[in-house]
Design an enzyme around this catalytic site. Structure first.
Site, PDB file in Angstrom:
ATOM      1  N   GLU A  57      36.774  24.964  12.621  1.00 38.39           N
ATOM      2  CA  GLU A  57      37.059  26.226  13.304  1.00 38.39           C
ATOM      3  C   GLU A  57      37.711  26.005  14.664  1.00 38.39           C
ATOM      4  OE1 GLU A  57      34.195  29.618  15.178  1.00 38.39           O
ATOM      5  OE2 GLU A  57      33.716  28.964  13.142  1.00 38.39           O
ATOM      6  N   ASP A  58      37.271  24.979  15.402  1.00 38.47           N
ATOM      7  CA  ASP A  58      37.650  24.855  16.816  1.00 38.47           C
ATOM      8  C   ASP A  58      38.448  23.612  17.178  1.00 38.47           C
ATOM      9  OD1 ASP A  58      36.371  27.230  17.442  1.00 38.47           O
ATOM     10  OD2 ASP A  58      34.461  26.273  17.846  1.00 38.47           O
TER      11      ASP A  58
END
Length: 472
Positions: A57-58
């Site tokens: 996600e990051d």
């Protein structure tokens, strides 16, 4: 294990340079989530996925990379908790992320274990957020994640989440509960719970029963609820006594001794060992009166039951390893398989029919707000798992799907009953359908009696498709 070491190295390298709003290096978050799960007894695959849960996600790490380096199970768990992008989904990103997560949980309950631990650490560190964002996150936690923790039996996470949410949404009541707990903690003399625990130990030792007796203090939300019911709190209200033993039979031996040597409060007795709760929870609950008339609540369970009571599905280890759940046939009776409980199957069924993100989001919160779970028997020998307060309408749609549009009544325990009849745990229900060719259809009134999302969505869809149809 080597996989854990490699996961930490990848997580630390990929998050390097990222900071949390608190000013700490970002790696402190996945590490804290992993430690929360480790304390609950999670197995290696879950812990590896927890370390990596924010990488896709990051960071620049891809799901394919996770799959190649750690295998399909870890990749599935990481993908399950990865948020959908607001760029792609706009305002629907949060509900659609939860929908995706729940579908993933339907195949592997460890997805939700990681999400709950992730939310717990975020709630612990929520103080750095703007007050309005704290309130928004606390409300979603209250409406969605706390009920999911309850349904998965992860009591340790549920109680801490409840207190953290309580402190944000009801700060004055939270402060009052803290004051009550602190006042009793600072009292010099041992309280009535400590005295009673000492007497229990003596009684059980003299009976030759090996058992641990400890005080389980109530958390802040529990104190607030008890205060609301009983008014001024006394020392016995601040906690319950927990008796842990080795074997199931020892639980009943303890119960016999306590009921012999103390005056039992019969109305408080519940046997969740013979009849476990839908979320795996097992214990004997009782209460005994002291000589001064004060009533002490008591929990009796084995050490294994205690682990499951605290950690729920996390205590199963890898629930998909052969024989891990102790269930020979996971399809034998609804709710028999702890990795696919009845409430989750029901939720996954209706979410497919939810036409849009808003309907899904509001219906999910309604469904999770239902208290408890009942099991009713079908006349063909099967069972239906329904939320407390469910009616014959709900049973009809649970059994027949859209075929229940033709329902004209029901038999409950052999007697004719209206569709609005509320079912009780253990009832036998047989929905009655109109004969083929007869003109039977749902009535708008049915929505007043339907408690399950599956029934409500199906009825609304039919009514929307037949706006000119007169009510039967």
């Amino acid at each position: 294990p080597e996989a854990l070491r490699r996961a930490y190295v990848l997580a630390e390298a990929s998050h390097r340079g990222q900071m949390r709003k608190s000013g700490e290096p970002y790696i402190t978050h996945p590490l804290a989530v992993t430690l929360i799960l480790a304390e609950l007894g999670a197995e290696t695959t879950t812990l590896v996925a927890a370390l990596l849960h924010d990488t896709v996600e990051d960071t620049d790490v891809t799901l394919t990379q996770v799959l190649d380096e750690f295998g399909p199970e870890v990749a599935y768990l990481v993908d399950g908790v990865t948020k959908l992008e607001k760029v792609d989904y706009g305002a629907a990103a949060e509900p659609e992320t939860f929908r995706k997560m729940l579908v993933a949980t339907g195949n592997d309950v460890r997805v939700m274990s990681i999400k709950l631990a992730d939310r717990l650490h975020n709630m612990r560190t929520l103080g750095v957020m703007r007050p309005e964002k704290q309130v928004r996150i606390a409300k979603v936690t209250h409406d969605v994640l706390i009920p999911l923790a309850e349904r998965l039996g992860v009591q340790a996470l549920k109680t801490e989440l409840e207190d953290l949410v309580f402190a944000i949404l009801h700060p004055e009541e939270y402060a009052a509960a803290r004051e009550i707990a602190a006042a009793h903690e600072n009292a010099a003399a041992p309280g009535p719970l400590a005295e009673t625990a000492g007497r229990f130990r003596t009684v059980l030792r003299e009976a030759g029963i090996t058992a641990d007796v400890e005080i389980r203090p109530r958390h802040m939300v529990s104190l607030h609820r008890v205060r609301g019911k009983r008014g001024e709190l006394r020392g016995v209200d601040l906690g319950r006594l927990l008796v842990t033993v080795q074997e199931d039979a020892d639980c009943y031996a303890v119960l016999g001794e306590l009921h012999t040597c103390f005056t039992p409060v019969v109305s408080e007795f519940k046997d969740f060992i013979a009849v476990p709760k839908f979320n795996l929870y097992q214990s004997l609950h009782t209460a005994v009166a002291r000589a001064d008339g004060e009533v002490v609540e008591v929990l009796i369970r084995t050490r294994q039951m205690h682990q499951v009571a605290e950690a729920g599905v996390v205590a199963l280890g890898n629930p998909y390893a052969p024989g891990a759940t102790g269930v020979e046939d996971p399809h034998e009776g609804e709710g028999a398989d702890p990795t696919r409980p009845g409430w989750l199957s029901r939720l996954l069924d209706w979410q497919r029919a939810a036409p849009d993100a808003d309907t899904f989001w509001s219906t999910l919160r309604e469904d999770l707000a239902q208290d408890g779970e009942i099991t009713v028997f079908r006349t063909d020998g099967g069972t239906l798992s329904l939320p407390g307060g469910a009616s014959c309408v709900d049973a009809a749609y649970a059994q027949y799907g859209e075929g229940a549009h033709a329902c004209i009544g029901a038999r409950v325990n052999g007697r004719l009953a209206t569709l609005s009849t509320v079912l009780q745990d253990g009832d036998t229900v047989h929905p009655l359908l109109a004969a083929a060719g007869d003109d039977a259809s749902p009535s708008p009134d049915w929505l007043e009696h339907a408690r399950t999302p599956a029934a409500r969505i199906a009825i609304r869809r039919w009514l929307h498709a037949h706006p000119d149809r007169p009510a039967p």
